[in-house]
Write an enzyme that holds these catalytic residues in place. Sequence first.
Site, PDB file in Angstrom:
ATOM      1  N   GLU A   1       0.807  -1.231   0.000  1.00  0.00           N
ATOM      2  CA  GLU A   1       0.000   0.000   0.000  1.00  0.00           C
ATOM      3  C   GLU A   1       0.839   1.280   0.000  1.00  0.00           C
ATOM      4  OE1 GLU A   1      -3.189  -0.289   2.894  1.00  0.00           O
ATOM      5  OE2 GLU A   1      -4.064  -2.008   1.859  1.00  0.00           O
TER       6      GLU A   1
ATOM      7  N   GLU B   1      -4.314  -9.073  -0.866  1.00  0.00           N
ATOM      8  CA  GLU B   1      -4.754  -8.900   0.524  1.00  0.00           C
ATOM      9  C   GLU B   1      -6.253  -8.665   0.622  1.00  0.00           C
ATOM     10  OE1 GLU B   1      -2.308  -6.273   3.124  1.00  0.00           O
ATOM     11  OE2 GLU B   1      -4.212  -5.796   4.089  1.00  0.00           O
TER      12      GLU B   1
END
Length: 526
Positions: A261, A366
């Site tokens: 991220e 994820e």
Amino acid sequence: MNFLKYFIAILALISQILSINIERTPCEKRLYSTLYSHVCVCNSTYCDTVDPVDFTNTDTFYQEYITSWSGLRLEKFKQKFDPEPAPDSQLNLTFSKSKEFQQIFGFGGAMTDASGFNIYSLSALTIQNLINSYFSKDGIEYNIIRVSVAGVDFSTRTYSYDDFAGDFNLSKFSLSKEDYEWKIPFIQSAIKTSPREVKLFASAWSAPPWMKTNNDYKGNGTLIGPVAGKYFQTWADYYVKFFDFYKKNGLHFWAMTAQNEPTDGYLYKFSFNSMGFTPETQSDFIAKNLGPSLRKNGFGDIKIMILDDQRLFLPGWAERVFSHNSQVSQYVQGIAVHWYLDSLVSPKVLELTHEKYADKFIFATEACHALGSFGPAVILGSFERAESYVRDIIEDLSHWVTGWTDWNIALDLKGGPNWANNFVDSPVIVNKTGDEFLKQPMFYAMGHFSKFVPEGSVRIELKSEGLKNMNLAHVAFKNDKNKQIILILLNKSSQSVKYSIGDGESGKFINAVLEAHSFRTIIWFY
Ligand SMILES: *[C@@H]1O[C@H](CO)[C@@H](O)[C@H](O)[C@H]1NC(C)=O
Ligand SMILES: *[C@@H]1O[C@H](CO)[C@@H](O)[C@H](O)[C@H]1NC(C)=O
Ligand SMILES: *[C@@H]1O[C@H](CO)[C@@H](O)[C@H](O)[C@H]1NC(C)=O
Ligand SMILES: *[C@@H]1O[C@H](CO)[C@@H](O)[C@H](O)[C@H]1NC(C)=O
Ligand SMILES: *[C@@H]1O[C@H](CO)[C@@H](O)[C@H](O)[C@H]1NC(C)=O
């Protein structure tokens, strides 16, 4: 003991002759609230298993595995084909073996520090049952493990592998006790247990604070510039060291993401381990530091995935990475996506990305459920969470995604440990005081894909006629090795649906009812 073995062997023989399966070990149900469904409890002496696929009489029978709100968990049924579709079918599905889409890498979860910590808290026999549940042929046969590189939020403390400011040659780099005690042994055990080739991929959340603009693990900060300068090169060297140390423990990686991220690192006061990259800095970092360093050190075969963040950033992120540095494309094989904003962003962005970069695979790295501050992170027995996993996986796979990775493999009853109190749910919840673990409906949701859609399967066209709505989802694959068509169907609503499946060629049809709040995997041999 020997007698028992003989007995089982004879039983196996008889059952083969009669063409029935040895009964699986059934789910030991525990219900916490009638608002939810049940979990399956495993301990040191007991754990439910999944019946194997049967390779006999496949012209007459198809097999299906069903999980339902009403109580089934990957339960196997053998059913006869019909010679024609039922006239009152509400949903007609037609698959086409020759219309191929993407090839699948597989399905799995993440061996985080927290997962390892929870598994480590159990007795040896209970641990083996947990590993078997996820990785063995009696379980759901995961073949993907995401490995966190040093500390993440799902760690019990903040740390990196080299917290010695100014150690640019990384002479003080070392793995942590988390790696040696909580992660490496269980990854090795998973590999030993799995009948498949287990693929590992690595992701890092943050560099050591001394390499960063904000001198912290969390918050908004980036590597200290300029891009391709001393700090960026040291960060590439750090990955090489990580791969070297894991190799010394017999673990080689299939892939890595260039940063978990990367957009988190631009959020002011971001609450856990993060580090910012823009598409441009990611592009230069890969082209000038990471890619060349991996190649120079014998890790050139490790596939690099960009993004590793919400699909919201596609296709723009990929366009900017690939257009910024003309050298980057040769080092990048994949584009990684997380699921957290999927309900807000059309899967069309995956399609657009694939159309532009057809030589790069898209992979889901994820996913998890969390209610954050609005309620408990862990909901024992939530069937809704299992359904939304199935829905998202089907949606992703229907839009070029090549595999799907859940987040933590095992969490505690609170959804941790997590040093930043960012608790979430997991398919396996460990109850340390009982030396047991609880398999959530989400565990079986993952199994409907991981067990039956092995690496190398290819998505094929599935046309539908009739009922269409948000609650109904379906996808089809073929596996040439096993000569199987694999279909996965979901009915998320509160009514059942009559459906019919065929291929328009074989003269064989499946007519059945898709129960409300249920999903199933159908295996059709050709
Ligand atoms: C494990 O679970 C089984 C099934 O619920 C139970 O019969 C058995 O007593 C449990 N074993 C232990 C050691 O708790
Ligand atoms: C499905 O096919 C059957 C047989 O051809 C037909 O009778 C039925 O109307 C079809 N259902 C839908 C929803 O199209
Ligand atoms: C690493 O750098 C330190 C000083 O920064 C130096 O003392 C040491 O010898 C170097 N180690 C290696 C292996 O190059
Ligand atoms: C973090 O964000 C704040 C507020 O936007 C900004 O003032 C600061 O410069 C940023 N710090 C770093 C290290 O990027
Ligand atoms: C965990 O195990 C303990 C000890 O057996 C038991 O009392 C407790 O109810 C279990 N917790 C859950 C959530 O099942």
